[in-house]
Design a protein around this motif. Structure first.
Motif, PDB file in Angstrom:
ATOM      1  N   SER A   1      28.742   3.546 -14.469  1.00 26.84           N
ATOM      2  CA  SER A   1      29.849   4.433 -14.815  1.00 26.84           C
ATOM      3  C   SER A   1      31.106   3.632 -15.091  1.00 26.84           C
ATOM      4  O   SER A   1      31.905   4.001 -15.952  1.00 26.84           O
ATOM      5  N   PHE A   2      31.290   2.515 -14.356  1.00 28.98           N
ATOM      6  CA  PHE A   2      32.533   1.746 -14.487  1.00 28.98           C
ATOM      7  C   PHE A   2      32.242   0.265 -14.310  1.00 28.98           C
ATOM      8  O   PHE A   2      31.574  -0.129 -13.360  1.00 28.98           O
ATOM      9  N   ARG A   3      32.764  -0.536 -15.232  1.00 29.41           N
ATOM     10  CA  ARG A   3      32.761  -1.996 -15.076  1.00 29.41           C
ATOM     11  C   ARG A   3      34.214  -2.429 -15.043  1.00 29.41           C
ATOM     12  O   ARG A   3      34.931  -2.371 -16.040  1.00 29.41           O
ATOM     13  N   ILE A   4      34.653  -2.879 -13.874  1.00 29.10           N
ATOM     14  CA  ILE A   4      36.077  -3.101 -13.623  1.00 29.10           C
ATOM     15  C   ILE A   4      36.224  -4.203 -12.598  1.00 29.10           C
ATOM     16  O   ILE A   4      35.287  -4.489 -11.834  1.00 29.10           O
TER      17      ILE A   4
ATOM     18  N   ALA B   1      26.712   2.935 -10.133  1.00 32.46           N
ATOM     19  CA  ALA B   1      28.017   3.596 -10.213  1.00 32.46           C
ATOM     20  C   ALA B   1      29.104   2.625 -10.675  1.00 32.46           C
ATOM     21  O   ALA B   1      29.819   2.889 -11.643  1.00 32.46           O
ATOM     22  N   ILE B   2      29.234   1.487  -9.995  1.00 33.17           N
ATOM     23  CA  ILE B   2      30.294   0.529 -10.316  1.00 33.17           C
ATOM     24  C   ILE B   2      29.729  -0.881 -10.332  1.00 33.17           C
ATOM     25  O   ILE B   2      29.040  -1.290  -9.393  1.00 33.17           O
ATOM     26  N   LEU B   3      30.025  -1.625 -11.387  1.00 43.18           N
ATOM     27  CA  LEU B   3      29.870  -3.073 -11.392  1.00 43.18           C
ATOM     28  C   LEU B   3      31.267  -3.659 -11.287  1.00 43.18           C
ATOM     29  O   LEU B   3      32.079  -3.516 -12.207  1.00 43.18           O
ATOM     30  N   PHE B   4      31.544  -4.283 -10.156  1.00 42.59           N
ATOM     31  CA  PHE B   4      32.859  -4.877  -9.953  1.00 42.59           C
ATOM     32  C   PHE B   4      32.784  -6.317 -10.423  1.00 42.59           C
ATOM     33  O   PHE B   4      32.150  -7.165  -9.787  1.00 42.59           O
ATOM     34  N   GLU B   5      33.429  -6.616 -11.540  1.00 43.49           N
ATOM     35  CA  GLU B   5      33.292  -7.919 -12.181  1.00 43.49           C
ATOM     36  C   GLU B   5      34.518  -8.174 -13.049  1.00 43.49           C
ATOM     37  O   GLU B   5      35.257  -7.257 -13.406  1.00 43.49           O
ATOM     38  N   THR B   6      34.705  -9.440 -13.433  1.00 44.57           N
ATOM     39  CA  THR B   6      35.837  -9.783 -14.297  1.00 44.57           C
ATOM     40  C   THR B   6      35.418 -10.643 -15.484  1.00 44.57           C
ATOM     41  O   THR B   6      36.268 -11.211 -16.164  1.00 44.57           O
ATOM     42  N   GLY B   7      34.110 -10.743 -15.733  1.00 49.71           N
ATOM     43  CA  GLY B   7      33.647 -11.480 -16.901  1.00 49.71           C
ATOM     44  C   GLY B   7      34.067 -12.931 -16.875  1.00 49.71           C
ATOM     45  O   GLY B   7      34.027 -13.609 -15.848  1.00 49.71           O
TER      46      GLY B   7
ATOM     47  N   ALA C   1      22.074  -0.702  -7.015  1.00 48.65           N
ATOM     48  CA  ALA C   1      23.041  -0.371  -5.964  1.00 48.65           C
ATOM     49  C   ALA C   1      24.104   0.563  -6.512  1.00 48.65           C
ATOM     50  O   ALA C   1      24.372   0.578  -7.719  1.00 48.65           O
ATOM     51  N   ALA C   2      24.723   1.343  -5.622  1.00 52.75           N
ATOM     52  CA  ALA C   2      25.847   2.172  -6.036  1.00 52.75           C
ATOM     53  C   ALA C   2      27.012   1.289  -6.469  1.00 52.75           C
ATOM     54  O   ALA C   2      27.602   1.482  -7.533  1.00 52.75           O
ATOM     55  N   ILE C   3      27.357   0.298  -5.640  1.00 51.02           N
ATOM     56  CA  ILE C   3      28.398  -0.679  -5.988  1.00 51.02           C
ATOM     57  C   ILE C   3      27.766  -2.061  -5.964  1.00 51.02           C
ATOM     58  O   ILE C   3      27.186  -2.466  -4.951  1.00 51.02           O
ATOM     59  N   ARG C   4      27.898  -2.782  -7.061  1.00 51.74           N
ATOM     60  CA  ARG C   4      27.468  -4.177  -7.081  1.00 51.74           C
ATOM     61  C   ARG C   4      28.662  -5.044  -7.453  1.00 51.74           C
ATOM     62  O   ARG C   4      29.287  -4.846  -8.498  1.00 51.74           O
ATOM     63  N   VAL C   5      28.971  -5.987  -6.564  1.00 49.25           N
ATOM     64  CA  VAL C   5      30.079  -6.913  -6.805  1.00 49.25           C
ATOM     65  C   VAL C   5      29.472  -8.200  -7.353  1.00 49.25           C
ATOM     66  O   VAL C   5      28.738  -8.902  -6.653  1.00 49.25           O
ATOM     67  N   ASP C   6      29.768  -8.497  -8.600  1.00 46.93           N
ATOM     68  CA  ASP C   6      29.235  -9.697  -9.243  1.00 46.93           C
ATOM     69  C   ASP C   6      29.950 -10.941  -8.717  1.00 46.93           C
ATOM     70  O   ASP C   6      31.039 -10.867  -8.134  1.00 46.93           O
ATOM     71  N   GLY C   7      29.348 -12.090  -8.970  1.00 49.33           N
ATOM     72  CA  GLY C   7      29.972 -13.344  -8.574  1.00 49.33           C
ATOM     73  C   GLY C   7      31.266 -13.639  -9.292  1.00 49.33           C
ATOM     74  O   GLY C   7      32.025 -14.528  -8.886  1.00 49.33           O
ATOM     75  N   SER C   8      31.560 -12.892 -10.371  1.00 49.49           N
ATOM     76  CA  SER C   8      32.831 -13.072 -11.076  1.00 49.49           C
ATOM     77  C   SER C   8      33.957 -12.254 -10.455  1.00 49.49           C
ATOM     78  O   SER C   8      35.094 -12.309 -10.935  1.00 49.49           O
ATOM     79  N   GLY C   9      33.669 -11.487  -9.398  1.00 51.54           N
ATOM     80  CA  GLY C   9      34.690 -10.722  -8.693  1.00 51.54           C
ATOM     81  C   GLY C   9      34.817 -11.206  -7.264  1.00 51.54           C
ATOM     82  O   GLY C   9      33.818 -11.571  -6.623  1.00 51.54           O
TER      83      GLY C   9
END
Length: 862
Positions: free
Chosen positions: A317-320, A352-358, A383-391
């Motif tokens: 839903s959101f990549r932020i 739901a959310i990929l928390f990342e900054t590319g 996962a509902a929220i996945r925090v990538d290594g770029s975040g």
């Protein structure tokens, strides 16, 4: 004003598809309108009195056409200020307001394109165009720059003013760049059920206001004319934009991700590296996108989201991510089994959310007071929220998860050194969870919360209560981390510390965790927490006036549809319901008593399962229920019935692998969480091996001594004079055992030896051969597959002992042979390549681990 023109064979063509001939005459190449706003199907060379021979409008022609048409044809409205007086919308001032139909002569019936006349207003600027209810045809994109311009629908709702197109290749009706102070309000873009969709593209310096815009229609694939619906980029770092009340939820032709196939989907919003200002997204409803709903990971500017609803968006839903970005008071729902039936294709992985900054690898950002509800999802969903290594250095505050899908984790935080979606994030890499609640019935292959290589991570004031087969929290390679004031109640291991040093304080195991609120919360752009209690009982009317009452042993709250005449007093309810299908809904915890009807009759369900109001059974083949309601004391109970036993699907926590169920026999543990079962036949035996607590049979509290052979209504005798235990009147047993109950081989009927021990070495009261009581919970410090020493110390709230039954470990060193210190409820020790294991009752109050060994504990008694 800048325009894009191309040269044709007989002159130049502007972006509206209009040609200026070599003689200066303006014509439309497609039967549209001229630059002057005159219909191109009017013969400007005819001498019917409307125009002169050179195409100039005559006085007679003006009289025939009427004042409004003349104003539109000559451009007098915008040029001279004819129309409404100056106005202000969302802080932006316009010196001129014009009516699209009355002043500009636009067709509100969708038969003639409005492109030329709309372009004229943008060319002039400082104009707000107001559209009466109707359908307006647009077939061309306007591309250029403007200041102080807007379009606003005058209907009661956005769908009253609809912009439509004949373009099946996809159309962004506006492409405004180097612009400022733009208003788009109370209207819809309707691209129907055919190929092609519609969008709006902005690169503004400041002052973009998009309010109440709906995107309607079927969303095709790229190959069939899909475009992003909205690109609201702010290119000035000091500029702002607001997107408020925007809706897109039409069906979608879902296809594979672009890099995996020949086609792809477009999302609702995309923003790239040009966005450097601040964008506010509020009160929006985005549903059913075939790919990322909102893709803003590459933006160096801020993205701030509040009070939105995202439902069933594929991929994410959101990549932020990044400093200055947040999502607050927003709900995310995934239930793909009940998604729009007009969708094409299949959902793939709706996170739901990929928390990342590319490629920015930026730290910072947070999520606050959001709800995540998963009811069904495809197997590739991670996962509902996945925090990538770029975040990194991000926070999750006050968020609630309800995970009713197998193998979908609530939170997964990746190792920054293995960033999948960009560059390794800036340090510090830590993440912080505060006030997070994870509930649900899903069984997970991996822990509900999993965090990798995030030194300094904190988990505070949080609660996990998962009834499926799952572990709770995993911290791997995360030193100097903290877990405090947190409840972890899962069927597997509560915490797993792998190569991590973690301080824990006040880690408890209760079953009361906040759950997500109703989805109407976010539809109406307000917030409510809903009931904080884990269970829900629903009384449904059947058309008969009904007075009902029931009570619980724990908390009780009204949840929804409860009327003022329904009385709640402490933990009991006296309520009324009549109409067929009407419901009263209450939240509760603890044991549940039978639902009595003082008048009439209604249906009863708990957590979605229909129950017999009298016995609370959900199973016609197992008509009885037994609830073992704990009081905080570790209790080991034993139950036998003449039929068979099954876990109750609605009441209590799920039986764990530490509860032994075999046909008609159950041995289990409770401390804080209730066990409940359904069964057939009669209770033949019930006893407490250790501790004691309250018991409910068929919704009524009973004394444990009255159950089974200790005093049930069955007197225990058989027709032949023998008792249920098999003894005859003369004291001998049917199998020939002696009066003292021993058999020829010296064992008793229950398998114990003459000295009172059982075959497995434990005594009848649950103690081991050495006389010690087997404590229910285990805590393990595992040094295998690690390098270096690990020191630890911890304290529990109950009893504690070293588990002497731990098997020796091959490869253990002299350090592992050292005696560890146990003092009361505390222990301290060291491991190298071996395993230290302890048994305890109660909860882990505090824990400290220094080194790389993994630490886990298994909570049996709740």
């Amino acid at each position: 004003m800048r325009h894009h023109k191309q040269t044709g064979e007989n002159g130049t063509q502007n972006e509206h598809g209009l040609y200026r001939t070599d003689t200066g005459r303006v014509v439309a190449c497609d039967g549209g309108r001229t630059e002057d706003g005159i219909d191109s199907d009017v013969d400007v060379d005819s001498n019917d009195g409307r125009t002169s021979e050179n195409g100039v409008l005559t006085r007679r022609g003006a009289l025939k056409m009427g004042a409004a048409a003349v104003a539109a044809a000559t451009g007098a409205t915008a040029a001279t200020g004819v129309g409404a007086a100056a106005t202000e919308r969302h802080g932006i001032s316009f010196s001129t307001v014009v009516n699209a139909v009355d002043d500009l002569g636009m067709d509100p019936n969708g038969n003639r394109a409005i492109d030329g006349k709309l372009a004229d207003t943008i060319d002039r600027g400082d104009v707000l165009v107001e559209f009466p209810p109707g359908e307006y045809l647009v077939n061309e994109q306007y591309s250029g720059s403007v200041d102080n311009w807007g379009m606003r629908g005058l209907g009661d709702a956005p769908d009253d003013v609809r912009f439509v197109t004949d373009d099946n290749d996809g159309l962004r009706i506006l492409n405004l760049y180097d612009s400022s102070d733009i208003v788009i309000e109370n209207l819809s873009l309707d691209y129907g059920d055919d190929d092609g969709s519609m969008g709006l593209n902005f690169k503004v310096t400041d002052g973009l206001q998009v309010h109440g815009v709906h995107f309607l229609g079927f969303n095709p694939t790229d190959g069939n004319g899909a475009v992003d619906n909205l690109n609201p980029q702010v290119v000035d770092p000091d500029g702002t934009a607001v997107v408020d009340g925007v809706v897109r939820k039409g069906p979608t032709d879902i296809t594979s991700h672009g890099h995996l196939g020949d086609d792809a989907n477009e999302g609702f919003m995309w923003m790239g590296s040009r966005h450097e200002g601040t964008l506010y997204i509020r009160n929006c409803h985005i549903e059913n996108t075939g790919t990322n709903g909102v893709y803003v990971r590459g933006c160096p500017g801020d993205i701030r989201v509040e009070n939105c609803l995202f439902r069933n968006n594929n991929q994410t839903s959101f990549r932020i991510g990044g400093d200055g970005c947040y999502i607050k008071n927003t709900r995310f729902e995934i239930d793909t089994d009940n998604a729009n039936p007009d969708n094409g294709g299949e959902y793939i992985n709706p996170n739901a959310i990929l928390f990342e900054t590319g490629d920015r690898g930026e730290s910072g950002g947070y999520l606050e007071n959001c709800d995540f509800v998963y009811e069904s999802a495809p197997s590739k969903t991670k996962a509902a929220i996945r925090v990538d290594g770029s975040g990194s250095d991000m926070e999750i505050r006050g968020c609630r998860f309800q995970m009713n899908v197998d193998d979908v984790q609530a939170i997964l935080v990746d190792d920054p050194t293995e960033a999948r979606l960009g560059d390794t994030a800036e340090r510090p890499w830590e993440v912080h969870l505060d006030g997070v609640s994870v509930t649900g019935s899903g069984s997970l292959s991996n822990p509900a919360v999993e965090i990798h290589n995030r030194d300094g991570t904190t988990i505070r004031n949080s609660c996990l209560y998962m009834t499926g087969n799952t572990d709770g929290i995993l911290l791997q390679d995360s030193d100097d981390s903290v877990i405090e004031d947190t409840n972890v109640n899962v069927t597997g291991q509560a915490t797993i510390f792998d190569d991590s040093s973690v301080d824990t304080t006040n880690v408890t195991h209760t079953d009361t965790c906040p759950v997500p609120g109703d989805d109407s919360t976010f539809e109406s752009s307000t917030t409510t927490s809903g009931s904080s209690l884990p269970n829900e009982i629903t009384i449904t009317g059947t058309g008969t006036k009904t007075n009902y009452e029931f009570a619980t042993t724990g908390g009780l709250e009204e949840e929804r549809e409860v009327e003022e005449w329904d009385e709640i007093s402490g933990s009991s309810v006296n309520g009324w319901i009549t109409d067929d299908g009407d419901v009263d809904v209450f939240g509760f915890d603890g044991g549940l008593g039978s639902v009595s009807f003082l008048e009439g009759k209604a249906e009863v369900s708990v957590n979605g399962h229909a129950l017999d109001p009298a016995t609370l059974s959900s199973d016609v083949d197992r008509p009885h229920t037994l609830q073992i309601v704990p009081t905080g004391t570790s209790t080991n109970y034993s139950l036998s019935v003449s039929g068979d036993i099954a876990d109750h699907p609605a009441l209590g926590t799920s039986l764990t692998k530490y509860d032994s169920l075999d046909g008609g026999t159950l041995e289990g543990w409770v401390t804080n969480d209730m066990d409940a079962v359904v069964f057939s036949g009669e209770i033949t035996d019930f006893s407490f091996v250790e501790g004691g607590t309250t018991v409910f049979l068929d919704g009524e509290e009973v004394a444990p001594s009255e159950l089974g052979s200790d005093g049930s209504t069955d007197d225990g005798s058989t027709d032949d004079g023998s008792t249920d235990d098999g003894s005859t009147d003369d004291g001998s047993t049917d199998d020939g055992s002696t009066d003292d109950g021993s058999t020829d081989d010296g064992s008793t009927d229950d398998g114990s030896t003459d000295d009172g021990s059982t075959d497995d070495g434990s005594t009848d009261d649950g103690s081991t051969d050495d006389g010690s009581t087997q404590l229910p919970n285990t805590l393990t410090i595992d040094g295998r597959d690690t390098s270096g020493l690990t020191g630890y110390e911890f304290t529990v709230t109950g009893d504690l002992e070293r588990d002497a039954a731990t098997d020796p470990v091959e490869g253990a060193t002299r350090w592992d042979d050292l005696d560890d210190e146990v003092s009361g409820s505390s222990a301290a020790g060291v491991v190298d390549e071996g395993i230290d294991q302890y048994r305890f009752s109660g909860d882990v109050a505090s824990m400290r681990v220094e080194g790389k060994a993994s630490l886990s504990f298994e909570d049996v008694d709740g």
